[in-house]
Design an enzyme around this catalytic site. Structure first.
Site, PDB file in Angstrom:
ATOM      1  N   THR A  51      -5.159   1.316   4.168  1.00  0.00           N
ATOM      2  CA  THR A  51      -4.535   0.276   3.353  1.00  0.00           C
ATOM      3  C   THR A  51      -3.750   0.948   2.242  1.00  0.00           C
ATOM      4  OG1 THR A  51      -6.194  -1.386   3.896  1.00  0.00           O
ATOM      5  CG2 THR A  51      -4.938  -1.762   1.894  1.00  0.00           C
ATOM      6  N   PHE A 103      -1.810   0.460  -1.416  1.00  0.00           N
ATOM      7  CA  PHE A 103      -1.896  -0.369  -2.620  1.00  0.00           C
ATOM      8  C   PHE A 103      -0.710  -0.057  -3.528  1.00  0.00           C
ATOM      9  CE2 PHE A 103      -6.120   0.140  -0.999  1.00  0.00           C
ATOM     10  CZ  PHE A 103      -6.777  -1.059  -1.270  1.00  0.00           C
TER      11      PHE A 103
END
Ligand SMILES: C=C(O[C@@H]1C=C(C(=O)O)C=C[C@H]1O)C(=O)O
Length: 357
Positions: free
Chosen positions: A258, A260
């Site tokens: 992921t 960010f």
């Protein structure tokens, strides 16, 4: 006896530790002086471009045998502790504690920060815009599940800049209070985590009910209070909620990551290895996108990401989220962006920041 051989080696380590400690504190005193200079001019405490340069330099100079990435981890924490002597920065993130978002905060700022867990991505932006937090950390994209639409929408509206990006591996584990699946009636996790483990769950526990909850940490908290609940979450949550891992690394894609965005009021200087994010839109005509992006090719600026998102209320059909290599102040990037802005019906510079390592 091996203890006889260990003693002199340990004495050497003790002596070196004393030197490291003295050097660390010499560094810290200079950071304090930097803090005083900054306080006089009200200059920003956290300088991501400078920290990125320090990390690149230590990896370059590292003679080994320590691994470059491990040396960077150590120096990230050294800088974090030094920076905290100037001021402990407050960072808003999508809570609760124990989520991958919290891990992303530490990856960018080290552990000497004040984390501010927020109930939603909107709240992360709001707290940062209001100045309750110095920075905010919001998930922007998962390699298996795609973009986080809410973050893209908020980036479009916000007055904040992107001042950094963090990419972390996302490894999910199945965990319960007792470390067994006997008597488990429900598997709980955030909907993203359930989706990322869908094939594995279908194969191993097809008949156990799945329930989407607000966060993986919330699922872990529920599992810690209810013996009929299993949670999917990261190892950090297992430790925090005293759960036993039944199966580790259950995400369908072993390379699941992921990304960010770090948002704040800061406008970074160039680190030498930067990336620039923008949002664009053009009138819906044949060849318009091609024409829009032509200045990038003309000035030799590489595009590293191109994402389109429907403009639900605007006068245009799509917003394009574009990342290019380089800093907006670099000569060729500045020229390309200037021309690109003239072709665009909508143009918003989100920020230039060091590329994540
Ligand atoms: C010391 C400074 O302040 C902070 C701490 C840094 C460090 O410890 O090396 C680097 C950049 C800043 O985030 C600085 O700006 O140089």
């Amino acid at each position: 006896m091996s203890e006889d051989k260990l003693l002199p080696l340990r004495q050497q380590i003790d002596a070196i530790d004393a030197e490291i400690l003295a050097l660390l504190n010499r560094r810290a005193k200079i950071a304090q002086e930097v803090g005083h200079v900054k306080a006089e001019t009200n200059a920003p405490v956290f300088r991501p471009e400078r920290e990125a340069q320090v990390l690149l330099k230590v990896a370059e100079r590292n003679p080994g045998p320590l691994q470059g990435a491990d040396v960077q981890t150590i120096f990230r924490e050294v800088m974090s502790a030094c920076r905290a002597l100037e001021k402990r920065v407050t960072v808003a993130y999508l809570g609760p504690a124990g989520t991958f978002s919290e891990q992303a905060v530490y990856q960018q700022f080290g552990h000497a920060v004040e984390g501010l867990p927020c109930v939603s991505i909107d709240e992360v932006f709001r707290a940062t815009e209001a100045g309750t937090a110095d920075f905010g950390v919001a998930p922007i994209e998962n390699s298996s599940e795609g973009v986080i639409n809410r973050t893209l929408d908020l980036l479009l509206q916000t007055t904040l800049n992107i001042s950094g990006e963090v990419s972390i591996p996302v490894h999910h584990s199945l965990m319960t209070k007792e470390g067994t699946m006997t008597g488990i009636a429900r598997i709980c996790a955030h909907s993203q985590a359930l989706a990322q483990c869908n094939a594995w769950l279908n194969q191993h526990y097809p008949s156990i009910e799945r329930q989407a909850v607000a966060s993986n940490a919330e699922a872990a908290r529920m599992a810690s209070e209810n013996e009929a609940v299993a949670a999917i979450a990261g190892e950090m949550a297992a430790q925090k909620y005293d759960l036993q891992v039944v199966s580790a690394n259950i995400q369908d894609d072993p390379h699941n990551r992921t990304r960010f965005a770090v948002v704040g009021r800061l406008q970074n200087g160039a680190s030498g290895k930067d990336q620039t994010s923008l949002v664009l839109s053009v009138a819906n005509k044949a060849g318009a996108v091609y024409k829009l992006l032509a200045p990038l090719a003309k000035h030799g600026v590489s595009m590293t990401r191109f994402e389109s998102r429907p403009a639900r209320m605007g006068a245009w059909e799509y917003y394009f989220y574009v990342d290019v290599e380089g800093h907006a102040a670099d000569d060729k990037v500045a020229k390309a962006l200037d021309e690109l802005q003239q072709n665009a019906a909508f143009y918003k510079l989100l920020g230039s920041y060091p590329r994540s390592f």
